[in-house]
Write a protein that holds these residues in place. Structure first.
Motif, PDB file in Angstrom:
ATOM      1  N   LYS A 261       0.846  -1.471  -0.003  1.00 47.94           N
ATOM      2  CA  LYS A 261      -0.108   0.033   0.058  1.00 47.94           C
ATOM      3  C   LYS A 261       0.878   1.212  -0.026  1.00 47.94           C
ATOM      4  O   LYS A 261       0.515   2.284  -0.612  1.00 47.94           O
TER       5      LYS A 261
ATOM      6  N   SER B 114       3.953   1.430  -1.211  1.00 46.13           N
ATOM      7  CA  SER B 114       4.484   1.429  -2.557  1.00 46.13           C
ATOM      8  C   SER B 114       3.769   2.162  -3.465  1.00 46.13           C
ATOM      9  O   SER B 114       3.867   3.104  -4.256  1.00 46.13           O
ATOM     10  N   ARG B 115       2.392   1.575  -3.490  1.00 43.19           N
ATOM     11  CA  ARG B 115       1.289   1.977  -4.536  1.00 43.19           C
ATOM     12  C   ARG B 115       1.163   3.697  -4.074  1.00 43.19           C
ATOM     13  O   ARG B 115       0.997   4.308  -5.037  1.00 43.19           O
ATOM     14  N   ALA B 116       0.979   3.913  -2.802  1.00 42.95           N
ATOM     15  CA  ALA B 116       0.839   5.449  -2.505  1.00 42.95           C
ATOM     16  C   ALA B 116       2.029   6.249  -3.138  1.00 42.95           C
ATOM     17  O   ALA B 116       1.715   7.299  -3.570  1.00 42.95           O
ATOM     18  N   LYS B 117       3.254   5.842  -3.078  1.00 40.73           N
ATOM     19  CA  LYS B 117       4.246   6.497  -3.614  1.00 40.73           C
ATOM     20  C   LYS B 117       4.405   6.630  -5.138  1.00 40.73           C
ATOM     21  O   LYS B 117       4.536   7.887  -5.534  1.00 40.73           O
ATOM     22  N   GLN B 118       3.667   5.462  -5.632  1.00 41.62           N
ATOM     23  CA  GLN B 118       3.704   5.466  -7.089  1.00 41.62           C
ATOM     24  C   GLN B 118       2.670   6.559  -7.256  1.00 41.62           C
ATOM     25  O   GLN B 118       2.963   7.268  -8.559  1.00 41.62           O
ATOM     26  N   GLU B 119       1.837   6.675  -6.787  1.00 43.70           N
ATOM     27  CA  GLU B 119       0.615   7.690  -7.357  1.00 43.70           C
ATOM     28  C   GLU B 119       0.729   8.838  -6.404  1.00 43.70           C
ATOM     29  O   GLU B 119       0.320  10.042  -6.872  1.00 43.70           O
ATOM     30  N   GLY B 120       2.043   9.224  -5.894  1.00 42.23           N
ATOM     31  CA  GLY B 120       2.289  10.460  -5.427  1.00 42.23           C
ATOM     32  C   GLY B 120       1.502  10.993  -4.304  1.00 42.23           C
ATOM     33  O   GLY B 120       1.346  12.217  -4.170  1.00 42.23           O
ATOM     34  N   VAL B 121       0.911  10.002  -3.638  1.00 46.30           N
ATOM     35  CA  VAL B 121      -0.069  10.388  -2.257  1.00 46.30           C
ATOM     36  C   VAL B 121       0.968  10.702  -1.256  1.00 46.30           C
ATOM     37  O   VAL B 121       0.583  11.490  -0.422  1.00 46.30           O
TER      38      VAL B 121
END
Length: 165
Positions: free
Chosen positions: A155, A157-164
């Motif tokens: 989660k 990592s996904r948030a980092k990719q989405e720039g959150v």
């Protein structure tokens, strides 16, 4: 190892030791309302006989000695009963843990661990709760620390990719 059948585990009252039968009966009687009423009546009779015995030292020693002896003996009976009940509860909890596919077997027989080992487990479950809370799914979202850490990392990592983050 095969599980013993329930009929092999159950014993009749006659197969229990004399102390088992005595302790079981004693705790049932001692915890009854009749026992409380009897003890209260005994104290009342003792108090009412005070003037007759001129509140003598012997009068006081009788109740003190009686209650001390009963208390001393009941400590052992109650402790025996508590140990037996505690062992039964632990076995029931172990059975529930063994029966649930997502339950961690780390806590089976946890009562036999040292205080330091219990602290390690407490920290483990605190970390698990923290990770589950961060994941937003509550404690039902995962069943092990490894799963919780992987889920949290995914989660994050996904948030980092989405720039959150």
């Amino acid at each position: 190892m095969t599980q013993p059948e329930v009929t092999q585990i159950q014993r009749s009252p006659q197969q229990l030791s004399w102390f088992e039968r005595f302790a079981t009966g004693c705790t049932k009687v001692a915890g009854s309302s009749g026992a409380f009423a009897t003890a209260s009546l005994l104290v009342l009779v003792w108090a009412l006989t005070g003037p007759y015995f001129h509140f003598s030292e012997l009068w006081q020693i009788v109740i003190n000695t009686l209650t001390t002896i009963i208390t001393f003996l009941m400590v052992f009976v109650i402790q025996h009963s508590q140990n037996k009940d505690s062992a039964a509860i632990h076995l029931k909890l172990n059975e529930l843990l063994a029966a649930h596919e997502h339950a961690s077997n780390r806590v089976v027989a946890v009562e036999d661990l040292s205080q330091e080992e219990l602290d390690v487990l407490r920290n483990y479950y605190s970390r698990l709760a923290d990770l589950a809370a961060k994941a937003g799914g509550g404690l039902k979202g995962t069943h092990s620390l490894d799963d919780a850490e992987k889920l949290h990392a995914r989660k994050h990592s996904r948030a980092k990719q989405e720039g959150v983050v």
